[in-house]
Design an enzyme around this catalytic site. Structure first.
Site, mmCIF file in Angstrom:
data_model
loop_
_atom_site.group_PDB
_atom_site.id
_atom_site.type_symbol
_atom_site.label_atom_id
_atom_site.label_comp_id
_atom_site.label_asym_id
_atom_site.label_seq_id
_atom_site.Cartn_x
_atom_site.Cartn_y
_atom_site.Cartn_z
ATOM 1 N N TRP A 147 29.445 -9.656 -27.620
ATOM 2 C CA TRP A 147 28.565 -8.788 -28.380
ATOM 3 C C TRP A 147 29.414 -7.734 -29.097
ATOM 4 O O TRP A 147 30.594 -7.927 -29.344
ATOM 5 C CB TRP A 147 27.530 -8.149 -27.461
ATOM 6 C CG TRP A 147 26.466 -9.113 -26.993
ATOM 7 C CD1 TRP A 147 26.401 -10.453 -27.267
ATOM 8 C CD2 TRP A 147 25.349 -8.815 -26.150
ATOM 9 N NE1 TRP A 147 25.299 -11.006 -26.655
ATOM 10 C CE2 TRP A 147 24.636 -10.029 -25.966
ATOM 11 C CE3 TRP A 147 24.879 -7.657 -25.546
ATOM 12 C CZ2 TRP A 147 23.471 -10.102 -25.196
ATOM 13 C CZ3 TRP A 147 23.724 -7.726 -24.771
ATOM 14 C CH2 TRP A 147 23.026 -8.931 -24.601
ATOM 15 N N TRP B 289 15.505 -6.500 -35.831
ATOM 16 C CA TRP B 289 15.144 -7.435 -34.765
ATOM 17 C C TRP B 289 13.653 -7.741 -34.701
ATOM 18 O O TRP B 289 13.243 -8.637 -33.954
ATOM 19 C CB TRP B 289 15.645 -6.910 -33.423
ATOM 20 C CG TRP B 289 17.134 -6.990 -33.307
ATOM 21 C CD1 TRP B 289 18.016 -5.949 -33.232
ATOM 22 C CD2 TRP B 289 17.936 -8.179 -33.286
ATOM 23 N NE1 TRP B 289 19.311 -6.410 -33.161
ATOM 24 C CE2 TRP B 289 19.296 -7.782 -33.192
ATOM 25 C CE3 TRP B 289 17.649 -9.550 -33.349
ATOM 26 C CZ2 TRP B 289 20.343 -8.691 -33.143
ATOM 27 C CZ3 TRP B 289 18.702 -10.458 -33.304
ATOM 28 C CH2 TRP B 289 20.021 -10.032 -33.199
ATOM 29 N N GLU C 108 21.630 2.134 -29.399
ATOM 30 C CA GLU C 108 22.640 1.097 -29.541
ATOM 31 C C GLU C 108 23.718 1.555 -30.522
ATOM 32 O O GLU C 108 23.525 2.495 -31.295
ATOM 33 C CB GLU C 108 22.018 -0.213 -30.034
ATOM 34 C CG GLU C 108 21.018 -0.829 -29.066
ATOM 35 C CD GLU C 108 20.575 -2.210 -29.502
ATOM 36 O OE1 GLU C 108 20.936 -3.185 -28.823
ATOM 37 O OE2 GLU C 108 19.861 -2.318 -30.526
ATOM 38 N N ARG D 175 26.379 -1.288 -23.167
ATOM 39 C CA ARG D 175 27.045 -2.072 -24.209
ATOM 40 C C ARG D 175 27.514 -1.222 -25.394
ATOM 41 O O ARG D 175 27.292 -0.027 -25.462
ATOM 42 C CB ARG D 175 26.114 -3.165 -24.709
ATOM 43 C CG ARG D 175 24.760 -2.693 -25.253
ATOM 44 C CD ARG D 175 23.958 -3.899 -25.725
ATOM 45 N NE ARG D 175 22.626 -3.577 -26.199
ATOM 46 C CZ ARG D 175 21.536 -3.606 -25.436
ATOM 47 N NH1 ARG D 175 21.639 -3.903 -24.147
ATOM 48 N NH2 ARG D 175 20.350 -3.324 -25.950
ATOM 49 N N ASP D 176 28.150 -1.921 -26.323
ATOM 50 C CA ASP D 176 28.563 -1.394 -27.633
ATOM 51 C C ASP D 176 29.595 -0.272 -27.522
ATOM 52 O O ASP D 176 29.393 0.836 -28.051
ATOM 53 C CB ASP D 176 27.358 -0.889 -28.433
ATOM 54 C CG ASP D 176 26.245 -1.915 -28.565
ATOM 55 O OD1 ASP D 176 26.539 -3.118 -28.403
ATOM 56 O OD2 ASP D 176 25.090 -1.528 -28.836
ATOM 57 N N TRP E 256 24.919 -17.738 -39.288
ATOM 58 C CA TRP E 256 24.296 -16.462 -38.884
ATOM 59 C C TRP E 256 25.318 -15.344 -38.745
ATOM 60 O O TRP E 256 26.428 -15.571 -38.290
ATOM 61 C CB TRP E 256 23.611 -16.658 -37.527
ATOM 62 C CG TRP E 256 23.245 -15.397 -36.793
ATOM 63 C CD1 TRP E 256 24.048 -14.684 -35.943
ATOM 64 C CD2 TRP E 256 21.996 -14.712 -36.818
ATOM 65 N NE1 TRP E 256 23.362 -13.581 -35.444
ATOM 66 C CE2 TRP E 256 22.102 -13.583 -35.962
ATOM 67 C CE3 TRP E 256 20.791 -14.934 -37.497
ATOM 68 C CZ2 TRP E 256 21.054 -12.695 -35.757
ATOM 69 C CZ3 TRP E 256 19.740 -14.040 -37.289
ATOM 70 C CH2 TRP E 256 19.869 -12.931 -36.433
ATOM 71 N N LYS E 257 24.897 -14.123 -39.114
ATOM 72 C CA LYS E 257 25.605 -12.900 -38.733
ATOM 73 C C LYS E 257 24.602 -11.848 -38.308
ATOM 74 O O LYS E 257 23.457 -11.834 -38.770
ATOM 75 C CB LYS E 257 26.477 -12.354 -39.872
ATOM 76 C CG LYS E 257 25.721 -11.460 -40.881
ATOM 77 C CD LYS E 257 26.640 -10.708 -41.824
ATOM 78 C CE LYS E 257 27.459 -9.661 -41.135
ATOM 79 N NZ LYS E 257 26.653 -8.507 -40.616
ATOM 80 N N ASN E 258 25.081 -10.944 -37.424
ATOM 81 C CA ASN E 258 24.309 -9.730 -37.175
ATOM 82 C C ASN E 258 25.252 -8.527 -37.158
ATOM 83 O O ASN E 258 25.836 -8.217 -38.207
ATOM 84 C CB ASN E 258 23.399 -9.838 -35.948
ATOM 85 C CG ASN E 258 24.080 -10.200 -34.657
ATOM 86 O OD1 ASN E 258 24.707 -11.253 -34.550
ATOM 87 N ND2 ASN E 258 23.950 -9.368 -33.637
ATOM 88 N N ASP E 259 25.474 -7.863 -36.048
ATOM 89 C CA ASP E 259 26.084 -6.542 -36.049
ATOM 90 C C ASP E 259 27.451 -6.474 -36.735
ATOM 91 O O ASP E 259 28.357 -7.256 -36.409
ATOM 92 C CB ASP E 259 26.283 -6.062 -34.617
ATOM 93 C CG ASP E 259 24.983 -5.723 -33.923
ATOM 94 O OD1 ASP E 259 23.922 -6.010 -34.495
ATOM 95 O OD2 ASP E 259 25.031 -5.190 -32.800
#
Length: 495
Positions: free
Chosen positions: A86, A293, A203, A154-155, A24-27
């Site tokens: 994250w 998402w 985000e 976050r981020d 898996w990958k996301n951001d």
């Protein structure tokens, strides 16, 4: 055998887009430039297929923004008791302000503890690397930025504010971005904010200055936002405006959008570096996650290739200025031309209803100029078309409505849907560019004035191309189809 019931292909892995090696990958995390190559980190879950949770930071390197070399995990997940890793951002601390030595790579990373009560806890932690970004160590068990009680915190996106000689950080805090300043990347003071209550949860903030085509310079503030409730995208929104180190004042209330499609989330921009290593103030790149998402696990690549996670093509961004103000225009990154395997020069094609091209391909770049008559209502290109015509993706122009669209309703996809973006039909012609790969279609309209990116899953044999026009005739000029493939060692990033 019915051609529309052909089996799934042996592989669905993209031919020229970035994809995670497994699981898996996301951001994406904003790439940094070091020693002639770009270091690209992304959130990775190596236990995804086994049902594991949590993400680490995995590294890939590239020299041309097209081919990437996997370098493995740089920050393992659950490395300490501070929770899951994250998104965040990295900087090369050339002055050694954080105390790890000149040239150390410093990352500010959101770590999240979902077990903290009552609403979990998100805080910013410092990590650092002294081996060129291949591995990181924790800079301490205590957060460098923490405001308990804010559920969305976050981020962090960090830049060097050269005018004021300090670091600046933008942080996603629900319906606003918090602004912070620091001299050492460790102690942060809140100096301002930018609030929006009409774009959903904010985000992955972004902030940078850029030189426009007329030589002027302005600031750009970007964010991943979800404006679906307003009939707008859920991708990368941005404003141009003025920044004084504490506040950002936009030129206009409403943002512009880097992508009007469904699958360009968590996108990050990063500066281009020339052969000397110096930044080019007039050119940036952007890379976005090819997912959303609403349907993150809905992909057949899990079964065919044992992974879930692609990116859309890296784009070159330039800032233009005219009577409409400043805006970013996009193009597939220039080095994509180095990976053409076959070129089909179709030429000019007149279309009164439809014309099927004598070209079949899986992964390619299609370009043409489209012009239409006064009575034309709808014109475009069907790609990923099944031999029997029951499946296809339509990239077209609704001339009467003044909208460009990308319609994946008639092929396998996460959700049956069509996206739209504004375009001006009064000129009677427009430049159209369509990138097609095994898991995506992207359409660039009017030299990248608007872009739409979709996640799609055409079946084996869905390789045909049709030009169409309804209500009146159209001419597709200089139709060119360039097949693309990034070979295992044509990466420009080895070493």
């Amino acid at each position: 055998m019915n051609p529309d019931t052909q089996p799934r292909p042996a592989t669905r892995r993209p031919a020229f887009h970035f994809s995670v090696p497994d699981n898996w990958k996301n951001d994406p995390q904003r790439p940094i430039h070091l020693a002639g190559e770009y270091l690209y980190y992304y959130l990775y879950n190596g236990d995804y297929l086994a049902g594991g949770i949590g993400t680490s930071w995995r590294l890939a390197t590239t020299r041309d923004h097209v081919a990437f070399v996997d370098r493995g995990v740089a920050i393992p997940k659950f490395s300490n008791g501070n929770g899951d890793c994250w998104s965040g951002s990295l900087v090369v601390d050339t002055g050694g302000t954080a105390g790890f030595g000149a040239g150390a790579i410093v990352a500010l990373v959101t770590q999240a503890r979902v077990d903290a009560v009552p609403e979990g806890r998100q805080a910013q932690y410092l990590w650092y690397s002294t081996d060129g970004g291949r591995s990181f160590r924790s800079g301490g068990d205590d957060p460098v930025l923490d405001v308990p009680g804010i559920p969305d915190f976050r981020d962090p996106k960090v830049i060097w504010d050269a005018e004021r000689g300090r670091w600046f950080l933008a942080l996603a805090e629900g319906d606003r971005l918090g602004f912070y300043a620091s001299t050492d990347l460790r102690t942060w003071d809140r100096v301002g904010e930018f609030a929006r209550d009409d774009l959903g949860l904010l985000e992955c903030p972004d902030i940078f200055s850029m030189t426009a085509d007329d030589g002027s310079t302005t600031w750009v503030l970007g964010v991943s936002a979800n404006a679906k409730h307003r009939g707008l995208p859920a991708t990368y929104a941005y404003w141009t405006g003025a920044f004084d180190g504490r506040t950002f004042v936009p030129d206009a209330e409403q943002p512009r959008w880097l992508d009007w499609g469904f699958d360009f989330y968590g996108a990050v921009t990063y500066p281009h570096h020339g052969t000397t290593g110096a930044e080019d103030p007039g050119l940036r790149h952007v890379i976005g996650w090819a997912n959303f998402w609403d349907y993150p696990h809905n992909t057949p690549t899990i079964d065919t290739d044992g992974y879930n996670g692609d990116d859309m093509i890296v784009r070159d961004l330039r800032l233009v200025r005219d009577e409409r103000g400043y805006r970013l225009i996009s193009a597939p990154t220039a080095a994509l031309a180095d990976y053409v395997t076959t070129t089909h020069l179709v030429g000019d094609v007149e279309v009164s209803a439809h014309v099927d091209l004598d070209v079949s391909a899986v992964a390619y770049d299609l370009e043409c100029d489209v012009s239409w008559s006064a009575s034309t209502q709808d014109v475009g290109v069907q790609v990923c078309r099944a031999p029997g015509g029951t499946r296809f993706v339509a990239a077209g122009l609704d001339v009467t409505k003044g909208s460009a669209y990308l319609d994946r309703s008639f092929t396998a996809n996460p959700t049956r849907a069509r996206s739209e973006a504004p375009f001006d039909p009064t000129a009677g012609s427009v430049r159209l560019r369509v990138l097609v790969d095994r898991t995506s279609v992207e359409v660039f309209v009017a030299d990248g004035e608007t872009v739409q990116s979709h996640r799609v899953f055409p079946l084996s044999g869905d390789e045909r191309i049709r030009l169409y026009s309804s209500g009146g005739a159209a001419v597709f000029r200089d139709v060119t189809v360039r097949e693309l493939e990034v070979g295992p060692r044509r990466d420009g990033g080895a070493g």
